[in-house]
Design a protein around this motif. Sequence first.
Motif, PDB file in Angstrom:
ATOM      1  N   HIS A   1      29.774  53.537  92.783  1.00 59.52           N
ATOM      2  CA  HIS A   1      30.211  52.890  93.823  1.00 59.52           C
ATOM      3  C   HIS A   1      30.574  51.880  93.687  1.00 59.52           C
ATOM      4  O   HIS A   1      31.545  51.451  94.937  1.00 59.52           O
ATOM      5  CB  HIS A   1      28.814  52.863  95.079  1.00 59.52           C
ATOM      6  CG  HIS A   1      27.984  54.411  95.708  1.00 59.52           C
ATOM      7  ND1 HIS A   1      26.919  54.720  94.884  1.00 59.52           N
ATOM      8  CD2 HIS A   1      28.863  55.319  96.508  1.00 59.52           C
ATOM      9  CE1 HIS A   1      27.131  56.442  95.692  1.00 59.52           C
ATOM     10  NE2 HIS A   1      28.043  56.696  97.115  1.00 59.52           N
TER      11      HIS A   1
ATOM     12  N   HIS B   1      25.886  55.090 100.753  1.00 57.76           N
ATOM     13  CA  HIS B   1      26.083  55.654 101.733  1.00 57.76           C
ATOM     14  C   HIS B   1      27.267  56.856 101.154  1.00 57.76           C
ATOM     15  O   HIS B   1      27.420  57.695 102.128  1.00 57.76           O
ATOM     16  CB  HIS B   1      25.190  55.868 103.347  1.00 57.76           C
ATOM     17  CG  HIS B   1      26.295  55.193 103.586  1.00 57.76           C
ATOM     18  ND1 HIS B   1      26.566  53.457 103.640  1.00 57.76           N
ATOM     19  CD2 HIS B   1      27.746  55.544 104.957  1.00 57.76           C
ATOM     20  CE1 HIS B   1      28.112  52.882 104.303  1.00 57.76           C
ATOM     21  NE2 HIS B   1      28.017  54.309 104.606  1.00 57.76           N
ATOM     22  N   LEU B   2      28.652  56.787 101.081  1.00 57.40           N
ATOM     23  CA  LEU B   2      29.656  57.698 100.615  1.00 57.40           C
ATOM     24  C   LEU B   2      29.291  58.503  99.446  1.00 57.40           C
ATOM     25  O   LEU B   2      29.092  57.495  98.893  1.00 57.40           O
ATOM     26  CB  LEU B   2      30.533  56.826 100.870  1.00 57.40           C
ATOM     27  CG  LEU B   2      30.976  56.074 102.425  1.00 57.40           C
ATOM     28  CD1 LEU B   2      32.169  55.273 102.638  1.00 57.40           C
ATOM     29  CD2 LEU B   2      31.011  56.998 103.873  1.00 57.40           C
TER      30      LEU B   2
ATOM     31  N   PHE C   1      33.180  51.501  96.965  1.00 54.44           N
ATOM     32  CA  PHE C   1      31.914  52.765  98.530  1.00 54.44           C
ATOM     33  C   PHE C   1      30.425  51.561  98.385  1.00 54.44           C
ATOM     34  O   PHE C   1      30.255  51.544  97.586  1.00 54.44           O
ATOM     35  CB  PHE C   1      31.648  53.972  98.213  1.00 54.44           C
ATOM     36  CG  PHE C   1      33.940  54.466  98.003  1.00 54.44           C
ATOM     37  CD1 PHE C   1      35.202  53.647  98.250  1.00 54.44           C
ATOM     38  CD2 PHE C   1      33.140  55.763  97.682  1.00 54.44           C
ATOM     39  CE1 PHE C   1      35.939  55.020  97.612  1.00 54.44           C
ATOM     40  CE2 PHE C   1      34.491  56.988  96.812  1.00 54.44           C
ATOM     41  CZ  PHE C   1      35.712  56.375  97.708  1.00 54.44           C
TER      42      PHE C   1
END
Length: 158
Positions: free
Chosen positions: A38, A46-47, A43
């Motif tokens: 991430h 949670h994405l 990001f």
Amino acid sequence: MKLNVRLSDLFQKAMVRSMTVEMMEVLAQKVITNYDLHDRFGFPKHLPIANVDAAAQIVRDIKQQKRVLQFTALLVDIHINGWMGRNYSIPFLADILRGIQDEGFIYDREYKMFVEDSAVRRTRNWGVLMDGIEYNFTFLRIDVIGNTKLVRKYPHNV
């Protein structure tokens, strides 16, 4: 080792077809310290990240970090022994190994690592030492003060 486009594609396809993004990240963390997928994408946690994108990023990162052989050895080990009680069949693994062998490296099953194939290539290096792994060496150099006087005083034939 250089990773050509064909091998990069094989790595990506193998990971996409055999494991989740979470598993890909766990494997990347085994060869790249503190790897965070991430964070690499920028990001929030949670994405979700698509399998294809995750695999492509991991392949770029292992290539950049020069961890291709370590990562491949990990894939071979997972293919043979599984991971945390689960079996993983890594597709295209034979093609990946063939591509790496074409580059002059062979997999040593006993030590679970790649070594230089002396029939294909011979570089002037340590052969199997890898970045990021600590090796203990001892070097000894002796310089005797007054060596010339000692040699004259105690000749070799005495």
